[in-house]
Design a protein around this motif. Structure first.
Motif, PDB file in Angstrom:
ATOM      1  N   THR A 115      43.839  40.388  37.181  1.00  0.00           N
ATOM      2  CA  THR A 115      43.796  39.173  36.380  1.00  0.00           C
ATOM      3  C   THR A 115      43.417  39.546  34.953  1.00  0.00           C
ATOM      4  N   LEU A 116      44.221  39.073  34.009  1.00  0.00           N
ATOM      5  CA  LEU A 116      43.972  39.346  32.595  1.00  0.00           C
ATOM      6  C   LEU A 116      43.511  38.070  31.907  1.00  0.00           C
ATOM      7  N   VAL A 117      42.533  38.192  31.028  1.00  0.00           N
ATOM      8  CA  VAL A 117      41.976  37.049  30.301  1.00  0.00           C
ATOM      9  C   VAL A 117      42.021  37.382  28.815  1.00  0.00           C
ATOM     10  N   ARG A 118      42.518  36.421  28.008  1.00  0.00           N
ATOM     11  CA  ARG A 118      42.572  36.644  26.566  1.00  0.00           C
ATOM     12  C   ARG A 118      42.223  35.371  25.809  1.00  0.00           C
ATOM     13  N   ASP A 119      41.790  35.572  24.591  1.00  0.00           N
ATOM     14  CA  ASP A 119      41.461  34.495  23.662  1.00  0.00           C
ATOM     15  C   ASP A 119      42.725  34.177  22.865  1.00  0.00           C
ATOM     16  N   THR A 120      43.121  32.925  22.804  1.00  0.00           N
ATOM     17  CA  THR A 120      44.347  32.567  22.088  1.00  0.00           C
ATOM     18  C   THR A 120      44.235  32.844  20.596  1.00  0.00           C
ATOM     19  N   GLN A 121      43.036  32.899  20.065  1.00  0.00           N
ATOM     20  CA  GLN A 121      42.851  33.201  18.654  1.00  0.00           C
ATOM     21  C   GLN A 121      43.047  34.691  18.362  1.00  0.00           C
ATOM     22  N   ASN A 122      43.012  35.503  19.410  1.00  0.00           N
ATOM     23  CA  ASN A 122      43.099  36.960  19.240  1.00  0.00           C
ATOM     24  C   ASN A 122      44.067  37.582  20.237  1.00  0.00           C
ATOM     25  N   ARG A 123      45.232  37.017  20.354  1.00  0.00           N
ATOM     26  CA  ARG A 123      46.220  37.526  21.310  1.00  0.00           C
ATOM     27  C   ARG A 123      46.628  38.972  21.023  1.00  0.00           C
ATOM     28  N   ALA A 144      41.658  41.138  41.000  1.00  0.00           N
ATOM     29  CA  ALA A 144      41.849  39.779  41.527  1.00  0.00           C
ATOM     30  C   ALA A 144      40.685  39.346  42.418  1.00  0.00           C
ATOM     31  N   ARG A 145      40.181  40.261  43.209  1.00  0.00           N
ATOM     32  CA  ARG A 145      39.057  39.934  44.112  1.00  0.00           C
ATOM     33  C   ARG A 145      37.827  39.486  43.321  1.00  0.00           C
ATOM     34  N   GLU A 146      37.536  40.192  42.233  1.00  0.00           N
ATOM     35  CA  GLU A 146      36.386  39.841  41.400  1.00  0.00           C
ATOM     36  C   GLU A 146      36.622  38.521  40.653  1.00  0.00           C
ATOM     37  N   TRP A 147      37.831  38.310  40.197  1.00  0.00           N
ATOM     38  CA  TRP A 147      38.166  37.063  39.504  1.00  0.00           C
ATOM     39  C   TRP A 147      37.978  35.873  40.446  1.00  0.00           C
ATOM     40  N   ASN A 148      38.457  36.008  41.680  1.00  0.00           N
ATOM     41  CA  ASN A 148      38.310  34.926  42.660  1.00  0.00           C
ATOM     42  C   ASN A 148      36.844  34.658  42.985  1.00  0.00           C
ATOM     43  N   ALA A 149      36.037  35.707  43.059  1.00  0.00           N
ATOM     44  CA  ALA A 149      34.596  35.534  43.297  1.00  0.00           C
ATOM     45  C   ALA A 149      33.954  34.801  42.123  1.00  0.00           C
TER      46      ALA A 149
END
Length: 57
Positions: free
Chosen positions: A25-33, A42-47
């Motif tokens: 799972t990737l997470v980004r800030d729209t102001q700093n794409r 994915a396991r950690e993201w779901n937790a």
């Protein structure tokens, strides 16, 4: 990967978080794409999501 806006980001907010979910799972800030996204297994993201939902109850 397909990016989508976080459901916790308001519709009118110019600053929000986008997520691309898969085995990683990737997470980004729209102001700093242009910067590298934060990767999470994915396991950690779901937790993480489960913990957030449990806190709100």
């Amino acid at each position: 990967m397909k990016w989508h806006k976080s459901s916790y980001s308001g519709n009118r907010e110019p600053n929000c978080v986008e997520v691309a979910e898969g085995s990683l799972t990737l997470v980004r800030d729209t102001q700093n794409r242009h910067l590298d996204p934060l990767p999470f297994p994915a396991r950690e993201w779901n937790a993480f999501l489960k913990a957030i939902k449990e806190e709100k109850l």
